[in-house]
Design a protein around this motif. Sequence first.
Motif, mmCIF file in Angstrom:
data_model
loop_
_atom_site.group_PDB
_atom_site.id
_atom_site.type_symbol
_atom_site.label_atom_id
_atom_site.label_comp_id
_atom_site.label_asym_id
_atom_site.label_seq_id
_atom_site.Cartn_x
_atom_site.Cartn_y
_atom_site.Cartn_z
ATOM 1 N N MET A 144 -3.114 0.939 -4.109
ATOM 2 C CA MET A 144 -2.543 -0.598 -3.998
ATOM 3 C C MET A 144 -1.878 -1.143 -5.318
ATOM 4 O O MET A 144 -2.320 -1.188 -6.318
ATOM 5 C CB MET A 144 -3.799 -1.393 -3.648
ATOM 6 N N GLU A 194 0.722 -1.032 -0.131
ATOM 7 C CA GLU A 194 0.159 0.045 0.058
ATOM 8 C C GLU A 194 0.841 1.149 0.153
ATOM 9 O O GLU A 194 1.769 1.485 0.822
ATOM 10 C CB GLU A 194 -0.849 -0.072 1.215
ATOM 11 N N ARG A 221 0.710 5.484 0.414
ATOM 12 C CA ARG A 221 -0.351 6.562 0.519
ATOM 13 C C ARG A 221 0.288 7.708 0.200
ATOM 14 O O ARG A 221 1.489 8.154 0.515
ATOM 15 C CB ARG A 221 -0.302 6.380 2.312
ATOM 16 N N ARG A 243 -5.022 6.273 -0.919
ATOM 17 C CA ARG A 243 -4.328 5.130 -1.244
ATOM 18 C C ARG A 243 -3.929 4.566 -2.529
ATOM 19 O O ARG A 243 -5.004 4.774 -3.579
ATOM 20 C CB ARG A 243 -5.268 3.839 -0.091
ATOM 21 N N GLU A 249 -7.027 6.367 -4.770
ATOM 22 C CA GLU A 249 -8.349 5.960 -4.340
ATOM 23 C C GLU A 249 -8.648 7.470 -3.626
ATOM 24 O O GLU A 249 -7.602 8.116 -3.510
ATOM 25 C CB GLU A 249 -8.361 4.965 -3.359
ATOM 26 N N GLY A 303 3.186 -0.338 4.421
ATOM 27 C CA GLY A 303 3.237 0.605 3.016
ATOM 28 C C GLY A 303 4.142 1.808 3.312
ATOM 29 O O GLY A 303 5.332 1.607 4.089
ATOM 30 N N ASP A 355 -9.259 8.315 -0.790
ATOM 31 C CA ASP A 355 -8.667 8.655 0.496
ATOM 32 C C ASP A 355 -7.040 8.727 0.297
ATOM 33 O O ASP A 355 -6.101 8.897 1.481
ATOM 34 C CB ASP A 355 -8.922 7.702 1.552
#
Length: 631
Positions: free
Chosen positions: A69, A19, A21, A67, A63, A99, A65
């Motif tokens: 993947m 992940e 961020r 994130r 995404e 992550g 928020d």
Amino acid sequence: MLPLLCALALFQSSDTNFELRVARADGGSLAGAEVRWFHGETTWRDFAALDERAAAGQPAALEQDGRVMLGPQAGPISAVATLPGWWGWTSARPDNGSGLVLTLHPDFELSATALGAGGLPRYDAPLRLRLANEVASPSTTNASVRLPWDPAATAYRLKHAEFLRRTLGAELVLDCDAFPPSAAPLVRLAERADERTFQFDLSGLRTLEAVALDASGQRVKQFVEFQLAYARDGAALAPLRAPEPLLGASHAGIETRTFSAAEGDALFHNVALDAGVMLFARRNGLSDWSGVHVPRNANTPSVRVGVQPARGCETIVLAPSLRGRPLTGVQLQLRRAIAFDPGLVVPFEPEEAQLALDAKGGARVDSVWGGWTSMPAGEVRLDMAPQARINHGLMALTMRGSDGVPRFALVDLRARAAAGEHLVPVEFEPERHEVSGVVRDVRNRPIEGGALGLNSSPNGWRRSPIGQVRVALDVEDGARSANGERRLMRMAVAYTDADGAFAIPCSRDGVFRLEASSRNRTSAVLEGVKSGAKLEITLAGRGDVFGLLRGAALDTSSLNVALLRTQGEPGGWSSSCSRDGRFEFSQIPPGRYSLLVRRVRSGEAPLELLHRTDLEVPADGVLDLGELSLD
């Protein structure tokens, strides 16, 4: 060395989705942001090419928020995120499910112009961005990035400079790779990057053409080493009479830049002549440097300076032979041995070191030992100043013929009469002579890579903490140091193999001193070692000491814990303790010690709180003292 930006040392199983961020430094919206990633770790020296590498990478879905993947990953990755007016980059090994975080910072470009003679733009100036507290030379630091030249704008441009300034959290400077570095123009970046263009006036920098000349003033068309030298205080080179043969130009407080030239000439770009520089030349790594002052008042973009490599030197020609026949078609490894006093703290890798310190960190000397130089057997010529030959004219030679057997010869040039040219016959010993053996630990297991030093004086030699494993051969040079002690010379270096075995080539005659040591182990010394000896040496490992202090007097900010040798042996270690009173000493030589705990406060006499004697530190073990009361 600058650590990788945002690098995380993590660990994960290979089936875990990785992940990433993404966040803006101001916490704002990421709407419209794009993320691309690619395999491979990158540092900020790769900064100028990051956009191109990212463009060829893989896009990733961001995404709401923040994130991303990426799925299971193996090995290092790099990621770049873009948003109008914002930019971010990170690089790490995705080895943990926690992550990685990529922060976007405001995107500003750094622009600079360089002006030469007549105010004309210069496109060949090596402008770079670096940390203010880093060494200026790019050859000694990774913490610099070259600014690319933009022909369309006749300027140097570096994208995303504000990201670097914010993420590095250190003061950045923009300068030119000139010599000396201290004379190069320099600009410190403001609190933030912006769209203004920095300007550098490089009109005072010249191109220096160095030319090797013979005694008649004709150009020498052969391999020559050139070196520029500059004193940081502007005075250290002033007393030198030009030309003056030197043992070397690498002294404390002097910056140097070296260039090898196969045809006897070399170009040094961006030289600040007004700083006061000297040009040195030598024929090879065994010869002495000859130097001349470079004229300061040069009004032309290019300056030509000639220097005679062998001026004031004697030329020594070696004629090597084996069993009475001249050697041809082989390479010789040669090294001039320079004496060192036992009182010097010698770097553990002296073959690469240029300086040595005395026990108080003071007096510096040139090279402690000269580096190995490889030459064809029929071309061994070196130039030495008469005094340098007298002081440092001991040489070690090794050769390896078609049979693969290395052979050893020791050549002493010091007692020879002065002459313009010496022809020195060198007879290699027909058979290989060596000192060999095996190094084991206290459990009789071979120690892979135990370090040894072979000396011919009972005074031994001191050194800084061991950095690598080695086997070293020293001989006594017959002279005395300033304090009356015998001097030593380093002649050969080898390394133990995976079985702990070693073999040191040496001369047939002679009595040596063998010192064996290794990282995290004690040392062993053998006297009276002769050629042909087969030795078995045992080295004990070091131990660790742990303890926990308790009691009402436990004020960790003022406590000092000392571990001291007993029975009159030198050596001791000092440490503080953690907030809960824990202390530890690592890699302590085995033996008997005393533990002393004192309270030390400003303006007060030290107060002894605990004193324990007869502590036994084990070899390859741990001494746990448990809880110790200070009441």
